[in-house]
Write a protein that holds these residues in place. Sequence first.
Motif, PDB file in Angstrom:
ATOM      1  N   TYR A   4       0.850  -1.183   0.000  1.00 19.23           N
ATOM      2  CA  TYR A   4       0.000   0.000   0.000  1.00 19.23           C
ATOM      3  C   TYR A   4       0.891   1.242   0.000  1.00 19.23           C
ATOM      4  O   TYR A   4       1.790   1.386   0.822  1.00 19.23           O
ATOM      5  N   GLY A   5       0.671   2.138  -0.940  1.00 19.64           N
ATOM      6  CA  GLY A   5       1.404   3.387  -1.026  1.00 19.64           C
ATOM      7  C   GLY A   5       2.709   3.315  -1.789  1.00 19.64           C
ATOM      8  O   GLY A   5       3.341   4.349  -2.024  1.00 19.64           O
ATOM      9  N   GLN A   6       3.139   2.127  -2.188  1.00 20.82           N
ATOM     10  CA  GLN A   6       4.447   2.014  -2.839  1.00 20.82           C
ATOM     11  C   GLN A   6       4.530   2.748  -4.178  1.00 20.82           C
ATOM     12  O   GLN A   6       5.603   3.198  -4.572  1.00 20.82           O
ATOM     13  N   ASP A   7       3.410   2.905  -4.865  1.00 23.31           N
ATOM     14  CA  ASP A   7       3.431   3.631  -6.132  1.00 23.31           C
ATOM     15  C   ASP A   7       3.721   5.114  -5.935  1.00 23.31           C
ATOM     16  O   ASP A   7       4.071   5.799  -6.893  1.00 23.31           O
ATOM     17  N   ASP A   8       3.571   5.599  -4.703  1.00 25.38           N
ATOM     18  CA  ASP A   8       3.805   7.010  -4.405  1.00 25.38           C
ATOM     19  C   ASP A   8       5.165   7.269  -3.767  1.00 25.38           C
ATOM     20  O   ASP A   8       5.425   8.376  -3.288  1.00 25.38           O
ATOM     21  N   LEU A   9       6.024   6.229  -3.710  1.00 26.25           N
ATOM     22  CA  LEU A   9       7.367   6.417  -3.164  1.00 26.25           C
ATOM     23  C   LEU A   9       8.211   7.240  -4.126  1.00 26.25           C
ATOM     24  O   LEU A   9       8.035   7.128  -5.333  1.00 26.25           O
ATOM     25  N   GLY A  11       7.778  10.135  -2.471  1.00 23.63           N
ATOM     26  CA  GLY A  11       7.023  11.283  -1.977  1.00 23.63           C
ATOM     27  C   GLY A  11       6.123  11.005  -0.794  1.00 23.63           C
ATOM     28  O   GLY A  11       5.936  11.860   0.066  1.00 23.63           O
ATOM     29  N   VAL A  12       5.569   9.806  -0.710  1.00 21.29           N
ATOM     30  CA  VAL A  12       4.631   9.491   0.364  1.00 21.29           C
ATOM     31  C   VAL A  12       5.294   9.517   1.745  1.00 21.29           C
ATOM     32  O   VAL A  12       4.621   9.735   2.746  1.00 21.29           O
ATOM     33  N   ASP A  18       1.073  13.561   7.610  1.00 21.74           N
ATOM     34  CA  ASP A  18      -0.319  13.942   7.364  1.00 21.74           C
ATOM     35  C   ASP A  18      -1.133  13.620   8.619  1.00 21.74           C
ATOM     36  O   ASP A  18      -1.894  12.661   8.635  1.00 21.74           O
ATOM     37  N   ASP A  28      -1.948   8.401   3.868  1.00 20.87           N
ATOM     38  CA  ASP A  28      -0.769   8.937   3.204  1.00 20.87           C
ATOM     39  C   ASP A  28       0.473   8.243   3.768  1.00 20.87           C
ATOM     40  O   ASP A  28       1.306   8.851   4.440  1.00 20.87           O
ATOM     41  N   VAL A  30       3.185   4.385   3.446  1.00 18.07           N
ATOM     42  CA  VAL A  30       3.602   3.182   2.732  1.00 18.07           C
ATOM     43  C   VAL A  30       3.610   2.046   3.754  1.00 18.07           C
ATOM     44  O   VAL A  30       4.131   2.194   4.860  1.00 18.07           O
ATOM     45  N   ASP A 164       4.488   7.107   7.658  1.00 17.80           N
ATOM     46  CA  ASP A 164       4.015   8.383   7.124  1.00 17.80           C
ATOM     47  C   ASP A 164       5.211   9.299   6.861  1.00 17.80           C
ATOM     48  O   ASP A 164       5.362   9.832   5.766  1.00 17.80           O
TER      49      ASP A 164
END
Length: 172
Positions: A4-9, A11-12, A18, A28, A30, A164
């Motif tokens: 979860y969230g790895q596609d936004d690494l 930056g996440v 958050d 927000d 990973v 986060d």
Amino acid sequence: GAGYGQDDLPGVVVGPPDGRGAGAGTLDVVSLGAGGEIVLGFGPRSIVDGPGADLVVFENAFWAGGDRTQPWAEPGEVAVSEDGVEWHAWPCDAKGGQGFEWPGCAGWTPTLEFDPEALTVLDPDLTGGDAFDLADLGLQRARFVRVRDVSNRGGAPSAGFDLDAIGAAYLD
């Protein structure tokens, strides 16, 4: 169970957390997965030992119904390194939680709502998160921070510690 969230690494996990307050976690993040880990650095800068907490780790922990004795927590072991090879970890026993606290672990204190542009000092009393002091490990500086899930909680794709952000109070 990670992902979860790895596609936004990256930056996440880069920048301020958050925070949603004690009663709600954030998405927000990973997810590290059961037993998973992540290593972050501060570029050419190092975290240095100063008065009090030197770094704060933010997870999406929250208190169910706002009740401090009912945490949703996924503890993680925090370690630091100057060279990325030799690591120094704060003692973290996820099974040895004292009621609703896991001293030495990250991932059990909610991230509070705050304005990172208005807050000039990283103060866990104002930001939430779990604070760590390099002096407790006998260190003066560290370039890297590693967080490793020790909760083994949850299912795919959001199992384990949900990072986060990591904040440094003192950088050189």
